[in-house]
Design an enzyme around this catalytic site. Structure first.
Site: not given
Length: 509
Positions: A184, A259, A293, A395
């Site tokens: 997906k 992750e 990331c 983040e």
């Protein structure tokens, strides 16, 4: 072959890709795919229902059990995976442009990254041929050996920032190991994934081995993660998405590789060339518009060179050419969506109003009216950032970097580890003993010494703490696609009767 079902006002409408061809979803609603540089509608995609997801997983399960796939020899499968790499390579020009249009990353960046992706297939094809099962020395007159069998259907949810690269980290070992998959992609960036699936089936991949469902995370993604037919769940995304889908997949005891988020610290020591440190900082922070990331978002700089570093990084950020990423002269494209643009702008406000940090570059939407319909943000640099500030801890996922001062090596390491995340870290120093000493003390899964963003198909990739579990790439990832069966063979013909002579039969039973 194509995933396109029809066109609407000249805009392609993509179906789901199940069992080797495009199929209509059972839901009628469509999702828009927007060019983030222009705001123009690129395509519409289907929104998979629970029934659609079930159909895709069943297709993958049927393909996994089929004689064509399950009895294929390792060498034949490796040859097929190598052929897929060749097909991928033969269509790179088309894929470069489609990926750039879809996710807004500059064309030069896309070329540099996507051109390496066939290597993932070739590396894992090599592992398929090279793999060996073990013979284990055990006590007594026995032969003990292991058999590894592919685990089954792998569900894979991929993000918008590196659509093909992140998918390929999972897809390559999935195919080379003999598993099957349902992918997906992000609803923002599904187009290259759909295209690659069609190309691979045309190249001879059996139908059902590689299926693609499109839709939203809370609907289609949730249905996939909790499906009882999955043997493994792979997600690259935010930490909260990892917690939610990891719990859903865990209820079915699926293997998992997650992750998740990151807030990469970069320790710049005063023995390293400041100009080189600035060049690495700009690359680490602004590549992919900072939507990675492993974005080098926390520059932690030793006090002797701090002021010079801040001044030069601010000048570097202001020199970066912003614009439509399809232009090869452009160095920074947009973020992926209006929502992501607002997120970055909100963190700029937080940095100024709540944290009280010093803005030294960027912090705005570009003034160029030609960019007004896209989702652009200037490369942004905050200085005098401390560990208690939100922009140090949270983040941002955009072209946004903070700079923090440190004194001693111990203070620098403490700042680097002061984070809920632990995906990657980086060190800038010419002192080789310090480099290895500090690398050992950083609490993360990946460390770069005098480099950044370096990835190889053979090198394990993953994090600790809130950055996830498991590893992609390398033998670590390939091996996670198998169940290990232990076979114990008695080589002694002597009569056995446990209940007649128990004392003479020591054993671990």
């Amino acid at each position: 072959m194509s995933s396109v079902l029809n066109t609407s006002n000249g805009v392609p409408v993509h179906g789901l890709f199940i069992d080797g061809h495009a199929v209509a979803a059972t839901r009628a609603d469509l999702l828009d795919v927007i060019n983030p540089a222009t705001g123009v509608l690129l395509a519409q995609i289907s929104h998979a229902s629970d029934a659609d997801v079930d159909r895709a997983v069943q297709s993958a399960a049927t393909a996994f059990e089929s004689a064509e796939w399950s009895t294929m020899s390792n060498r034949t499968r490796a040859k097929l995976v190598n052929k897929l790499a060749d097909v991928f390579e033969a269509n790179l020009e088309e894929i470069y442009h489609l990926e750039t249009l879809n996710n807004g990353r500059s064309l030069n960046e896309t070329r540099a990254q996507v051109s390496r992706l066939p290597d993932f297939l070739r590396y894992n094809a090599g592992l398929a041929i090279a793999r060996r099962d073990s013979v284990i020395p055990v006590d007594g007159n026995y032969l003990n050996y292991t058999l590894r069998t592919p685990i089954g259907v792998v569900g894979n949810s991929t993000p918008f920032n590196h659509p093909l690269m992140i998918m390929m980290k999972s897809l390559a070992p999935t195919l080379a190991s003999g598993c099957t998959t349902v992918v997906k992609p992000s609803e923002y960036t599904p187009l290259t994934t759909l295209r690659l699936a069609a190309l691979f089936v045309e190249a001879g991949l059996p139908p059902g081995v590689f299926n693609v469902i499109t839709g939203l995370g809370p609907t289609s993604g949730k249905a996939l993660s909790e499906h009882r037919g999955l043997a493994k769940w792979v997600l690259t995304g935010g930490t909260e998405a990892g917690r939610i889908t990891g719990a859903l997949a865990g209820a079915n005891f699926a293997h998992q590789t997650l992750e998740l988020g990151g807030k990469t610290p970069v320790l710049v020591f005063d023995d390293f060339d400041v100009d080189q440190a600035v060049n690495y900082a700009a690359f680490g922070a602004f590549i992919g518009a900072g939507q990675t990331c492993i974005c080098g978002s926390r520059q932690i700089v030793q006090e002797k060179v701090y002021d010079e570093f801040v001044e030069k990084l601010a000048a570097k950020a202001k020199s970066i050419r912003i614009g439509n990423p399809i232009d090869p002269m452009i160095q920074l494209g947009p973020v992926v969506s209006a929502r992501q643009q607002q997120r970055v702008l909100n963190y700029i406000r937080i940095g100024l109003e709540e944290d009280g940090a010093r803005l030294v570059a960027g912090g705005r939407i570009p003034a160029d009216p030609a960019l007004a319909n896209g989702f652009f943000v200037e490369p942004t640099v905050f200085a005098d950032v401390t560990a208690d500030m939100r922009i140090f801890q949270e983040e941002v996922f955009g072209p946004f970097v903070s700079v923090t001062k440190f004194g001693t090596e111990a203070e620098g390491i403490a700042l680097a580890n002061n984070s809920p995340f632990g995906l990657a870290g980086a060190i800038r120093t010419n002192d080789i003993t310090r480099a290895h000493r500090v690398a050992a003390r950083l609490k993360c899964g990946i460390v770069w010494i005098n480099d950044h963003h370096r990835l190889d198909p053979a090198s394990p990739w993953g994090g600790v703490k809130d950055s996830g579990i498991g590893r992609e790439c390398g033998t670590e990832s390939f091996d996670q696609h198998f169940e290990t069966k232990s076979v114990m063979v008695r080589l002694d013909d002597a009569p056995f009767d446990w209940y007649k002579d128990t004392a003479a039969q020591p054993r671990l039973n």
